[in-house]
Design an enzyme around this catalytic site. Structure first.
Site, short mmCIF file in Angstrom:
data_model
loop_
_atom_site.label_atom_id
_atom_site.label_comp_id
_atom_site.label_asym_id
_atom_site.label_seq_id
_atom_site.Cartn_x
_atom_site.Cartn_y
_atom_site.Cartn_z
CE LYS A 11 -3.94 -2.21 2.34
NZ LYS A 11 -4.98 -2.04 3.40
CE1 TYR A 51 -9.36 -2.88 0.19
CE2 TYR A 51 -8.36 -1.02 -0.94
CZ TYR A 51 -8.25 -2.15 -0.16
OH TYR A 51 -7.00 -2.56 0.26
CG ASN A 114 -3.73 -2.38 6.86
OD1 ASN A 114 -3.56 -2.00 5.71
ND2 ASN A 114 -4.78 -3.07 7.23
CG HIS A 117 -5.32 -6.13 -0.46
ND1 HIS A 117 -6.58 -6.03 0.09
CD2 HIS A 117 -5.42 -7.07 -1.45
CE1 HIS A 117 -7.41 -6.85 -0.55
NE2 HIS A 117 -6.73 -7.49 -1.48
CD GLU A 128 -8.85 -8.82 -3.88
OE1 GLU A 128 -9.74 -8.47 -3.10
OE2 GLU A 128 -7.73 -9.21 -3.50
#
Ligand code: IDP
Ligand code: MG
Length: 142
Positions: A11, A51, A114, A117, A128
């Site tokens: 990310k 998302y 965080n 993913h 995905e």
């Protein structure tokens, strides 16, 4: 156990903190093969689409803003039991709850930012991977 694929995304916080190499080292040491990888930047629209399942959740807008705030690095990974094993490697969504030694426990600041993913199911892994990569970009290691 069957060989399967999962999608990882390093990310924007991972990229900003110059942790691309370190996180990929964890991934490779855990036995994942990198089938495809690129550096890209999501727009608000593409992050929202990725998302979409979380639309309506209180964190959705900040998640979309964060995921489009800078470059990210999607990777298609292959391994036996890849989906579950990758979730184990990264740890719980909230780094405070992530098991010691997991990527999120080691590097993440908070539940929103965080670091990484990971797909949550075999089916979503396929969807995905196809979101980021064409079939020609998925190259099995020799
Ligand atoms: P996961 O990434 O561990 O699968 P999900 O529940 O699928 O977690 O949520 C997707 C992403 O949305 C998380 O990785 C995190 O970046 C963000 N997120 C989830 N829950 C929260 C929250 O309660 N506060 C802030 N951000 C959240
Ligand atoms: Mg998820």
């Amino acid at each position: 156990m069957a060989v399967e694929r999962t999608l990882a995304i390093l990310k924007p916080d991972c990229v900003r903190k110059n942790l691309i190499g370190e996180v990929i080292a964890h991934i490779q040491k855990a036995g994942f093969k990198i089938i495809a990888m690129k550096k890209t930047r999501l727009t608000n629209e593409t992050a929202g689409g990725f998302y979409a399942v979380h639309k309506g959740r209180p964190f959705y807008d900040s998640l979309v803003e964060f995921m489009s705030s800078g470059a990210c690095v999607p990777l298609a990974l292959e391994k036996e039991n890849a989906v579950a094993d990758f979730r184990t490697l990264i740890g719980a969504t909230d780094p405070k709850e992530a098991a010691p030694g997991t990527i999120r426990a080691l590097y993440a600041d908070n539940k929103g930012e965080n670091i990484v993913h990971g797909s949550d199911s075999y089916e979503n892994g396929k969807i995905e991977i196809n979101f980021f990569f064409s079939s020609q970009e998925l190259i099995q290691n020799e």
